[in-house]
Design a protein around this motif. Sequence first.
Motif, mmCIF file in Angstrom:
data_model
loop_
_atom_site.group_PDB
_atom_site.id
_atom_site.type_symbol
_atom_site.label_atom_id
_atom_site.label_comp_id
_atom_site.label_asym_id
_atom_site.label_seq_id
_atom_site.Cartn_x
_atom_site.Cartn_y
_atom_site.Cartn_z
ATOM 1 N N LYS A 162 0.806 -1.216 0.000
ATOM 2 C CA LYS A 162 0.000 0.000 0.000
ATOM 3 C C LYS A 162 0.843 1.272 0.000
ATOM 4 N N ASN A 163 2.167 1.146 -0.058
ATOM 5 C CA ASN A 163 3.036 2.303 0.116
ATOM 6 C C ASN A 163 3.338 2.981 -1.220
ATOM 7 N N PHE A 164 2.365 3.659 -1.798
ATOM 8 C CA PHE A 164 2.539 4.461 -3.005
ATOM 9 C C PHE A 164 1.358 5.410 -3.089
ATOM 10 N N ASP A 165 1.470 6.410 -3.957
ATOM 11 C CA ASP A 165 0.381 7.361 -4.138
ATOM 12 C C ASP A 165 -0.014 7.394 -5.606
ATOM 13 N N PHE A 166 -1.236 6.984 -5.886
ATOM 14 C CA PHE A 166 -1.712 6.862 -7.264
ATOM 15 C C PHE A 166 -1.744 8.221 -7.962
ATOM 16 N N ASP A 167 -2.201 9.245 -7.249
ATOM 17 C CA ASP A 167 -2.313 10.573 -7.864
ATOM 18 C C ASP A 167 -0.945 11.140 -8.202
ATOM 19 N N GLN A 168 0.053 10.864 -7.359
ATOM 20 C CA GLN A 168 1.403 11.357 -7.659
ATOM 21 C C GLN A 168 1.952 10.702 -8.920
ATOM 22 N N PHE A 169 1.657 9.403 -9.097
ATOM 23 C CA PHE A 169 2.114 8.721 -10.309
ATOM 24 C C PHE A 169 1.446 9.283 -11.553
ATOM 25 N N ALA A 177 -0.888 15.846 3.923
ATOM 26 C CA ALA A 177 -1.506 14.811 4.756
ATOM 27 C C ALA A 177 -1.720 13.524 3.965
ATOM 28 N N THR A 178 -2.211 13.666 2.742
ATOM 29 C CA THR A 178 -2.447 12.481 1.906
ATOM 30 C C THR A 178 -1.148 11.777 1.572
ATOM 31 N N LEU A 179 -0.124 12.557 1.243
ATOM 32 C CA LEU A 179 1.157 11.962 0.866
ATOM 33 C C LEU A 179 1.777 11.214 2.037
ATOM 34 N N ARG A 180 1.674 11.776 3.240
ATOM 35 C CA ARG A 180 2.225 11.081 4.413
ATOM 36 C C ARG A 180 1.433 9.818 4.723
ATOM 37 N N THR A 181 0.130 9.864 4.526
ATOM 38 C CA THR A 181 -0.689 8.684 4.784
ATOM 39 C C THR A 181 -0.341 7.544 3.839
ATOM 40 N N ASN A 182 -0.102 7.870 2.576
ATOM 41 C CA ASN A 182 0.101 6.837 1.561
ATOM 42 C C ASN A 182 1.556 6.399 1.429
ATOM 43 N N CYS A 183 2.507 7.281 1.736
ATOM 44 C CA CYS A 183 3.900 6.985 1.392
ATOM 45 C C CYS A 183 4.876 6.976 2.560
ATOM 46 N N ASP A 184 4.471 7.381 3.768
ATOM 47 C CA ASP A 184 5.419 7.329 4.884
ATOM 48 C C ASP A 184 5.967 5.914 5.049
ATOM 49 N N PRO A 185 7.254 5.774 5.346
ATOM 50 C CA PRO A 185 8.231 6.795 5.764
ATOM 51 C C PRO A 185 8.994 7.458 4.618
ATOM 52 N N GLY A 223 12.736 18.282 3.912
ATOM 53 C CA GLY A 223 11.355 18.700 3.701
ATOM 54 C C GLY A 223 10.880 18.663 2.269
ATOM 55 N N LYS A 224 11.671 18.150 1.334
ATOM 56 C CA LYS A 224 11.249 18.070 -0.061
ATOM 57 C C LYS A 224 10.455 16.793 -0.305
ATOM 58 N N VAL A 225 9.588 16.832 -1.310
ATOM 59 C CA VAL A 225 8.757 15.686 -1.665
ATOM 60 C C VAL A 225 9.613 14.640 -2.370
ATOM 61 N N ILE A 226 9.518 13.419 -1.943
ATOM 62 C CA ILE A 226 10.209 12.321 -2.629
ATOM 63 C C ILE A 226 9.366 11.907 -3.826
ATOM 64 N N TYR A 227 9.988 11.920 -5.017
ATOM 65 C CA TYR A 227 9.261 11.558 -6.239
ATOM 66 C C TYR A 227 10.079 10.539 -7.042
ATOM 67 N N PRO A 228 9.511 9.377 -7.334
ATOM 68 C CA PRO A 228 8.222 8.833 -6.860
ATOM 69 C C PRO A 228 8.360 8.348 -5.423
ATOM 70 N N GLY A 253 7.274 6.309 -1.747
ATOM 71 C CA GLY A 253 6.846 4.985 -1.309
ATOM 72 C C GLY A 253 7.937 3.937 -1.347
ATOM 73 N N LEU A 254 7.672 2.834 -0.628
ATOM 74 C CA LEU A 254 8.647 1.748 -0.515
ATOM 75 C C LEU A 254 8.816 0.975 -1.812
ATOM 76 N N ILE A 255 7.737 0.802 -2.564
ATOM 77 C CA ILE A 255 7.839 0.011 -3.796
ATOM 78 C C ILE A 255 8.756 0.709 -4.786
ATOM 79 N N ALA A 256 8.532 2.011 -5.004
ATOM 80 C CA ALA A 256 9.361 2.748 -5.955
ATOM 81 C C ALA A 256 10.816 2.796 -5.503
ATOM 82 N N ASN A 257 11.050 2.980 -4.215
ATOM 83 C CA ASN A 257 12.419 3.083 -3.710
ATOM 84 C C ASN A 257 13.196 1.785 -3.907
ATOM 85 N N SER A 258 12.514 0.645 -3.811
ATOM 86 C CA SER A 258 13.202 -0.656 -3.892
ATOM 87 C C SER A 258 13.230 -1.220 -5.302
#
Length: 478
Positions: A23-30, A38-46, A53-58, A60-65
């Motif tokens: 569940k660790n990704f954000d569909f709207d960001q993709f 708030a939405t980004l922290r809910t979907n993509c934390d940590p 303080g910058k937004v990680i793009y993309p 979530g854990l799936i994209a990072n790995s």
Amino acid sequence: MKGPVFMYYRLTNFYQNHRQYIKNFDFDQFLGDRVGSATLRTNCDPLAYSSDGKVIYPCGLIANSMFNDTASNLTSVDATGTYEMTTKGIAWPTDKQKYGPTKYQISEIVPPPNWALRYPNGQYTEEFPPPDLSTQDRFMVWMHVAALPDFRKIWARNDDQDLPAGRWRVSIDMNFDTLQYGGTKWLVLSTTTALGGRNPYLGIAFMSIGALCIVLGILFTLRHLIKPRKLGDESYLSWNQPGGGLPSNSRALALQSYCQAGYKPIENKDLQLDLTPLNREFVVYQNESTPPTTLSIVTQLNLCEALPIPDEKDNTDICTKGALICRKTVYAKKLKDDKETEFVAIVQNIAVDVEETNIMYSKLKPEFKPIDAEADATKRTFNKHDQSASITLECDESQSRSDSIKAGEKVPDHKDDKNGDDKKKEEESKGMSGMGIFFTIVLVLAAVYFIGGAFYNFKVYNARGRDLIPHLGKFYFF
């Protein structure tokens, strides 16, 4: 190797099926949209925001790995030549609709931690901008998480050329560390044939299921041979069982006291009655014909236990469940095509087997009265023969019949006249034959094979199209 040829990477001991990971990704960001904090922290934390303080793009854990090894085209060792592979077509066409170029400014976003080495100082720049995810087919493939820790994902393909036999060299940049989690990584070349390919897991699973079905089939066959049961026998239905098939503690009443063996109608006399033969259903017909209509009064009764009436509250053509005596008034009319139309006009509950009664239902209250000695045919031979009893049913017309129910019209199926043998053969022919059961089992096993195999190929190999068919491809491991 006959084309098309597919190149896969295989990972072992890599668990993509953890809930937090899935569940660790954000569909709207993709899709490229800007997402609220708030939405980004809910979907993509940590991995929603970086330490500055910058937004990680993309995010979530799936994209990072994401698997970040690179593999070159195949180069022939024995001769001069290169076998070209392409990423075109490795992602599903529907995946293209889920990704788009980002609307973030370059200064607002940073790459995920595992992507940082690809960019100067771990930052996006004008020279090295953030990726356009709508063109990243390998990223789309990676985002389809696998169900099992041992899985393959497609890397490239060649749909037009065969791969000649020989020795081939491929250059790989080793960026993806599998040692930290105790896994391994493989390079897999695959093609598809009409005979299918090597897939031992599915083969073992299906053979095990097949063996289990064969064992169960043998056990059921032996049981049928030892203790056969007629197929389609309606006597096994719950409403055809004594007490309607309900547990003894759920029935309205137990067996009526006067139907129990050794019943004494007169307490202070040693006179016992055995009325157990009355514990069955009797049907009495009274017909009056006035062509073209026939009036029938059908009375069903069981003086000992409730009639086997199903519990269908909305059915107005039957008596209430628990009835001991049920009377129906039926009108039948013969049509021109020799079919009959029946109309159930009145349904009456004469006596009901319940603990408490109301004005609509009467409880059966039998009375045992001695008859005159002159009328008792057994009195004169009492000392030489067993005494019998004469039972007379009299309807008390003074009681209210407010329980009459107007029933709806029903048109029964046409019934041909059949003798007893024909009816018996018809009853025995009901139900599924042994051959029907066999082919049903085969059909179910085939469905399990294809559906299970397609699901496995989809989750493990990220297959699509005809590649979903189990054992369609033949794999070679290098």
